[in-house]
Design an enzyme around this catalytic site. Structure first.
Site, PDB file in Angstrom:
ATOM      1  N   GLY A 170       0.796  -1.219   0.000  1.00  0.00           N
ATOM      2  CA  GLY A 170       0.000   0.000   0.000  1.00  0.00           C
ATOM      3  C   GLY A 170       0.827   1.266   0.000  1.00  0.00           C
ATOM      4  O   GLY A 170       1.890   1.356  -0.615  1.00  0.00           O
ATOM      5  N   SER A 171       0.341   2.272   0.746  1.00  0.00           N
ATOM      6  CA  SER A 171       0.830   3.647   0.597  1.00  0.00           C
ATOM      7  C   SER A 171       2.286   3.859   1.004  1.00  0.00           C
ATOM      8  O   SER A 171       2.868   4.881   0.631  1.00  0.00           O
ATOM      9  CB  SER A 171      -0.071   4.595   1.386  1.00  0.00           C
ATOM     10  OG  SER A 171      -1.350   4.653   0.803  1.00  0.00           O
ATOM     11  N   ILE A 172       2.886   2.966   1.797  1.00  0.00           N
ATOM     12  CA  ILE A 172       4.300   3.189   2.088  1.00  0.00           C
ATOM     13  C   ILE A 172       5.127   3.101   0.800  1.00  0.00           C
ATOM     14  O   ILE A 172       6.229   3.643   0.716  1.00  0.00           O
ATOM     15  CB  ILE A 172       4.856   2.205   3.150  1.00  0.00           C
ATOM     16  CG1 ILE A 172       4.806   0.747   2.682  1.00  0.00           C
ATOM     17  CG2 ILE A 172       4.137   2.362   4.465  1.00  0.00           C
ATOM     18  CD1 ILE A 172       5.504  -0.207   3.638  1.00  0.00           C
ATOM     19  N   LYS A 176       4.422   4.638  -1.824  1.00  0.00           N
ATOM     20  CA  LYS A 176       4.439   5.967  -2.427  1.00  0.00           C
ATOM     21  C   LYS A 176       5.779   6.664  -2.205  1.00  0.00           C
ATOM     22  O   LYS A 176       6.166   7.560  -2.968  1.00  0.00           O
ATOM     23  CB  LYS A 176       3.301   6.810  -1.859  1.00  0.00           C
ATOM     24  CG  LYS A 176       1.920   6.336  -2.292  1.00  0.00           C
ATOM     25  CD  LYS A 176       0.806   7.063  -1.546  1.00  0.00           C
ATOM     26  CE  LYS A 176      -0.559   6.527  -1.955  1.00  0.00           C
ATOM     27  NZ  LYS A 176      -1.661   7.055  -1.136  1.00  0.00           N
TER      28      LYS A 176
END
Length: 579
Positions: free
Chosen positions: A302-304, A306
């Site tokens: 997920g967002s890590i 990014k």
């Protein structure tokens, strides 16, 4: 002719008469002895030749037998050959013993010397009730020279068996591995089999590297071996393990894992994955949920992820810190729609895209770099390869079958590419340490040794921008609950819907927080991953900012001083370090 009766003569006269008489017998005897010796010499020589040939034949046979390969069989077995081999101690970076050999007794039988196998089996089972009498009777029957009865028995059992007085039953003192910290570092140390051979973790690494060859050559079976020194600090390891166990219970997660990595040497200071197992009694070691999730599990985090999209966009020049990204409306790609979880529905600055964790903004940044550029950067960071490490339990990443525009966009915010948490921690260290990727190690390594292995990933300027973004996210964004006063923590949250058959689950999440500290001079990277956490009983939400972030806070708060990081304050932009 006069006849003289010697018997009637005085003894002296008779003796004189006897002495005066001519005697020819000695000359005849001497001639007969010389002739006999002459005739015996050929026979003696022949005997000597025969005995010499026989002796030479025996020597030759012994030499040939000594050079022959041993023939497997039951006769002539030396019980000492079955003793488990010795292993070196394993110690932590400070010299604390983590694994060592201890002496234990094992009982064996010599079937050919056992008079009554039936009676022997029945007597032994009275002391060792876990053995099956029929199987034991079969094992003790016949003419075999050696048969194990049971390995690693207690002193009390040994004394009881000895008191039975069964002929053909003996004992051997063997090496048994003992792990001082129990389950705490199980996934790092691994374990051994009944013959004291490494089958997992660092134990297997040591065997694969040199110990198995040394044993095969007949060496290192009783000698002192130099200890194997690991990079981990067992005190820090205890804290990480404890906080993960507490988080798993607090948030009713099905699993929890974490790692602390030295950002400048690649040394793993601590790593834990729960549920785990006790290497001293590894009955649960092979259960599917006991795998090492940090190195042997692959996940869409997920967002890590990014973080790497931002580093890629900034380092390539496709985006600057002063740019603005339109996140007003959802992105539509074919029949798929990309939305923000907490959308602002406006144009965002680059730092805002990061702290608000905008999927739309991250996807637009990836579009500016393009498919080829994205793949090149991810390959540089090592996300396309199996990470090289000292542990044998390492999984390969799961790559998308087709790299389309949609794939490019979803990978930009952490979906579509599954990697190990270890790979993410390694790559994140490169984002904050000045831009250099350093291979991880579970063995102690110096800064100089690490510098020789380092490969530049991004520029120092990009690394500085990433440090600013991480610090800003903990100060104002989704990572606020990871803040530790005095330690200037920075990081990124990740709340990923878990992949299931046919798509993604709406209520099963993999939550993570990727952190580094202190952000003015990052020394350590911390990653915590919680599998399917729920809302805590005392309230809050179920996203990573509510569970993974506070878990990282607890880990850093308890370990920072042990890791040698001094508290600091920032006044007018100047960092003041406490003495």
């Amino acid at each position: 002719m006069t006849t003289v009766d010697l018997a009637s003569m005085p003894s002296e006269v008779a003796r004189r008469h006897h002495d005066d008489a001519p005697v020819h017998r000695p000359r005849v005897v001497r001639r007969a002895s010389r002739d006999t010796r002459d005739s015996m010499r050929p026979r003696i020589r022949l005997a000597m030749i025969v005995f010499s040939l026989a002796f030479l034949t025996i020597i030759g046979r012994l030499v040939s037998l000594g050079m022959m390969e041993p023939v497997p069989g039951n006769y002539g077995v030396n019980p000492n050959d079955a003793i488990a081999t010795g292993r070196p101690d394993i110690i932590d970076r400070n010299g604390e013993v983590l694994a060592a050999d201890i002496k234990t007794a094992s009982v064996y039988g010599e079937p050919r010397n056992i008079i009554d196998p039936d009676e022997a089996a029945e007597l032994l089972v009275t002391v060792l009730p876990d053995l099956k009498v029929d199987a034991l009777r079969k094992r003790l029957s016949g003419n075999a020279g050696f048969a194990w009865i049971k390995r690693e028995i207690t002193p009390k059992q040994r004394q009881a068996i000895h008191s039975l007085g069964i002929p053909g039953i003996g004992f051997l003192t063997e090496n048994r591995r003992f792990y001082t910290a129990g389950p705490t570092a199980a996934h790092i140390l691994g374990l051994v089999n009944v013959d004291n051979q490494g089958i997992a973790g660092v134990e297997k690494y040591v065997d694969d590297q040199w110990l198995a060859d040394l044993h095969a050559a007949g060496f290192a079976r009783g000698e002192e071996l130099d200890p194997v020194q690991l990079s981990i600090d067992i005190s820090v390891q205890h804290i990480l393990h404890d906080e993960l166990a507490q988080a798993m219970e607090r948030y009713s997660a099905i699993a929890a894992s974490g790692i602390i990595l030295d950002a400048h040497t690649g040394e793993v200071m601590a790593m834990a994955s729960i549920p785990d197992f006790d290497p001293n009694n590894p009955v649960d070691a092979n259960k599917p949920d006991r795998l090492n999730r940090i190195t042997a599990g692959v996940y869409e985090l997920g967002s890590i992820f990014k973080s790497f999209t931002f580093a890629m966009a900034l380092d390539s020049g496709a985006v600057t810190m002063n740019d603005r990204i339109d996140a007003t409306n959802a992105l539509r790609v074919g029949r798929f729609t990309i939305n923000d979880f907490h959308g602002k529905h406006r144009v965002l600055t680059v730092p805002e895209v990061f702290i608000y964790s905008s999927n739309i903004g991250s996807a637009r940044m990836a579009m500016k770099v393009g498919q080829e550029g994205q793949q090149a950067y991810l390959r540089k960071f090592g996300f396309f390869d199996i990470p090289k490490t000292d542990l044998p339990e390492v999984a390969a990443p799961m790559m998308p079958k087709k790299w389309s525009d949609l794939t490019m966009m979803t990978i930009a915010f952490g979906h579509g590419l599954a990697v190990t948490p270890l790979q993410v921690a390694i790559a994140d260290a490169a984002l904050v340490n000045g831009g250099k990727l350093i291979p991880p190690t579970f063995l102690k390594r110096s800064r100089a040794e690490a510098d020789k292995l380092a490969v530049r990933m991004v520029s120092e300027e990009t690394s500085r921008h990433m440090r600013d973004l991480f610090a800003l996210n903990v100060e104002k964004g989704s990572g606020r609950k990871a803040a530790v006063p005095g330690y200037n923590v920075g990081g990124k949250t990740g709340t990923a819907e878990k992949a299931v058959a046919g798509g993604y689950s709406a209520n099963k999440r993999l939550n993570s927080f990727l952190a580094a500290f202190p952000m003015d001079d990052p020394q350590y990277v911390v990653l915590v991953v919680l599998d399917e956490p729920k809302q805590a009983k005392d309230g809050g939400g179920a996203t990573a900012g509510w569970n993974a972030a506070p878990t990282v806070e607890a880990v850093i708060r308890r370990t920072a001083a042990l890791l040698g990081v001094k508290p600091r304050t920032i006044q007018d932009g100047v960092v003041l370090v406490s003495n």
